[in-house]
Design a protein around this motif. Structure first.
Motif, PDB file in Angstrom:
ATOM      1  N   ASN A  72      -0.627  -3.907  13.068  1.00  0.00           N
ATOM      2  CA  ASN A  72       0.056  -3.656  11.803  1.00  0.00           C
ATOM      3  C   ASN A  72       0.179  -2.163  11.537  1.00  0.00           C
ATOM      4  OD1 ASN A  72       0.297  -6.452  11.008  1.00  0.00           O
ATOM      5  ND2 ASN A  72      -1.897  -6.413  10.559  1.00  0.00           N
ATOM      6  N   HIS A  74      -0.378   1.193   9.802  1.00  0.00           N
ATOM      7  CA  HIS A  74      -1.572   1.633   9.068  1.00  0.00           C
ATOM      8  C   HIS A  74      -1.240   1.815   7.587  1.00  0.00           C
ATOM      9  CE1 HIS A  74      -5.210   3.807   7.987  1.00  0.00           C
ATOM     10  NE2 HIS A  74      -5.721   3.350   9.117  1.00  0.00           N
ATOM     11  N   PRO A  75      -2.047   1.230   6.675  1.00  0.00           N
ATOM     12  CA  PRO A  75      -1.749   1.279   5.239  1.00  0.00           C
ATOM     13  C   PRO A  75      -1.654   2.692   4.657  1.00  0.00           C
ATOM     14  CG  PRO A  75      -3.426  -0.359   5.697  1.00  0.00           C
ATOM     15  CD  PRO A  75      -3.237   0.412   6.962  1.00  0.00           C
ATOM     16  N   LYS A  80      -1.709   2.985   0.760  1.00  0.00           N
ATOM     17  CA  LYS A  80      -2.743   2.020   0.418  1.00  0.00           C
ATOM     18  C   LYS A  80      -3.997   2.266   1.250  1.00  0.00           C
ATOM     19  CE  LYS A  80       0.330  -1.670  -1.170  1.00  0.00           C
ATOM     20  NZ  LYS A  80       0.656  -3.129  -1.104  1.00  0.00           N
ATOM     21  N   PRO A  82      -6.876   1.252   3.700  1.00  0.00           N
ATOM     22  CA  PRO A  82      -7.014   0.239   4.750  1.00  0.00           C
ATOM     23  C   PRO A  82      -8.221  -0.662   4.521  1.00  0.00           C
ATOM     24  CG  PRO A  82      -7.724   2.384   5.552  1.00  0.00           C
ATOM     25  CD  PRO A  82      -7.123   2.620   4.196  1.00  0.00           C
ATOM     26  N   THR A  83      -8.060  -1.942   4.838  1.00  0.00           N
ATOM     27  CA  THR A  83      -9.151  -2.905   4.790  1.00  0.00           C
ATOM     28  C   THR A  83      -9.129  -3.700   6.096  1.00  0.00           C
ATOM     29  OG1 THR A  83      -7.865  -4.735   3.864  1.00  0.00           O
ATOM     30  CG2 THR A  83      -8.772  -3.133   2.291  1.00  0.00           C
ATOM     31  N   HIS A  86      -6.002  -5.625   6.846  1.00  0.00           N
ATOM     32  CA  HIS A  86      -4.820  -4.944   7.369  1.00  0.00           C
ATOM     33  C   HIS A  86      -4.846  -4.796   8.891  1.00  0.00           C
ATOM     34  CE1 HIS A  86      -4.851  -3.394   3.142  1.00  0.00           C
ATOM     35  NE2 HIS A  86      -3.546  -3.555   3.274  1.00  0.00           N
ATOM     36  N   GLU A  87      -6.007  -4.978   9.498  1.00  0.00           N
ATOM     37  CA  GLU A  87      -6.152  -4.751  10.938  1.00  0.00           C
ATOM     38  C   GLU A  87      -5.492  -5.875  11.752  1.00  0.00           C
ATOM     39  OE1 GLU A  87     -10.359  -4.385  11.542  1.00  0.00           O
ATOM     40  OE2 GLU A  87     -10.515  -2.518  10.399  1.00  0.00           O
ATOM     41  N   GLN A 119       8.897  -4.181   9.318  1.00  0.00           N
ATOM     42  CA  GLN A 119       7.881  -3.563   8.473  1.00  0.00           C
ATOM     43  C   GLN A 119       7.824  -2.051   8.716  1.00  0.00           C
ATOM     44  OE1 GLN A 119       4.307  -5.884   9.211  1.00  0.00           O
ATOM     45  NE2 GLN A 119       5.412  -7.792   8.842  1.00  0.00           N
ATOM     46  N   THR A 128       6.748  -0.223   0.986  1.00  0.00           N
ATOM     47  CA  THR A 128       5.353  -0.646   1.149  1.00  0.00           C
ATOM     48  C   THR A 128       5.294  -2.072   1.694  1.00  0.00           C
ATOM     49  OG1 THR A 128       5.136  -1.544  -1.097  1.00  0.00           O
ATOM     50  CG2 THR A 128       4.657   0.805  -0.795  1.00  0.00           C
ATOM     51  N   THR A 131      -0.164  -7.605   2.555  1.00  0.00           N
ATOM     52  CA  THR A 131      -0.876  -8.296   3.624  1.00  0.00           C
ATOM     53  C   THR A 131      -1.412  -9.636   3.137  1.00  0.00           C
ATOM     54  OG1 THR A 131      -2.474  -7.964   5.416  1.00  0.00           O
ATOM     55  CG2 THR A 131      -3.192  -7.347   3.198  1.00  0.00           C
ATOM     56  N   GLN A 185       1.888 -10.356   7.205  1.00  0.00           N
ATOM     57  CA  GLN A 185       2.309  -9.248   6.363  1.00  0.00           C
ATOM     58  C   GLN A 185       3.812  -9.338   6.159  1.00  0.00           C
ATOM     59  OE1 GLN A 185       0.772  -5.506   8.124  1.00  0.00           O
ATOM     60  NE2 GLN A 185      -0.824  -5.638   6.579  1.00  0.00           N
TER      61      GLN A 185
END
Length: 259
Positions: A72, A74-75, A80, A82-83, A86-87, A119, A128, A131, A185
């Motif tokens: 994905n 990278h936020p 945003k 990253p968490t 999101h990976e 995306q 933006t 996710t 996403q």
């Protein structure tokens, strides 16, 4: 009389590590669809970020295909934090594909963006992403079935509603298209320059173009590369891209001959 040469198309690549090597690669389905559906020769662009001279690449090819991927964007690239949700990430691809997208649009080089590609297109232009969209209210589960069987994983599962009068409507010649779905996403806030071309019934953005673009730009959230041989709408996406690539090449060669 010499045989007309086949146009070249730049294809984005993922960075993967296995067998003690770092690989720059893309799934075969995208390459086969470029050859069989668009009638072009795909060339992988390695993901080396700023080390790649994009103007040299885009002066050589006549189109850009931005592929899907397990990774994905990278936020941090769309503001945003990253968490783990999101990976996984592929920062080398981000550093290459987002500038490639922007420069291709600036130069009017035809561009087709699929899944992660749509995306990336949105983020590259200032939008933006959301996710785990299956957890959002009133959204369907857009993730692929948990199976290793390609035909089951990418089966055509739900309709998308095509905007009347849009670029996609002209390509599809219908207002509803049945598509597959393999993503968690999706576009959240669309970039200001994007035009929404199609929506899923739950409101998920499924296709976009770029307002007032110099050349062909289409992003789709589904995977037309899988069924390009057997599904008419899937093939139409690649046919339209191939036609735009050939038109761009013809215009470029004509200009060069006149100079």
């Amino acid at each position: 009389m010499s045989k007309p040469s086949i146009p070249l198309v730049a294809v984005t690549s993922d960075v993967r590590s296995f067998d003690n090597y770092t690989w720059h690669a893309t799934p075969e389905q995208y390459l086969a669809a470029a050859i069989e559906g668009a009638g072009v020769i795909p060339l992988l662009v390695p993901s080396f970020g700023a080390a790649i001279d994009l103007d040299s690449v885009l002066a050589t090819v006549d189109g850009v295909l931005v592929t899907g991927s397990k990774s994905n964007v990278h936020p941090s690239l769309y503001g945003k934090e990253p968490t783990t949700a999101h990976e996984p990430f592929d920062p080398a691809r981000d550093a290459t594909s987002l500038p490639l997208i922007r420069r291709a649009i600036e130069l009017g080089v035809p561009l087709l963006a699929i899944c992660r590609g749509i995306q990336e297109l949105n983020v590259a232009l200032g939008g933006t992403l959301a996710t785990e969209i299956q957890e959002l209210a009133e959204r369907i589960d857009h993730r692929a079935p948990d199976t290793s069987q390609l035909a089951e994983r990418f089966a055509l599962r739900h309709p998308v509603l095509v905007k009347p009068g849009s670029c996609l409507a002209e390509i599809m010649e219908t207002d509803t298209v049945q598509v597959n779905s393999a993503h968690r996403q999706a576009i959240d806030a669309p970039a200001p320059s994007l035009e929404i071309e199609a929506l899923a019934e739950d409101g998920t953005i499924e296709a976009v173009s770029v307002k007032d673009a110099k050349g062909f730009v289409l992003g789709v959230q589904w995977h037309p590369e899988i069924w390009v041989k057997s599904d008419s709408p899937s093939r139409k996406v690649f046919t339209a891209f191939g036609d735009a690539v050939r038109a761009h090449r013809a215009a470029r060669l004509s200009l060069a001959a006149a100079e």
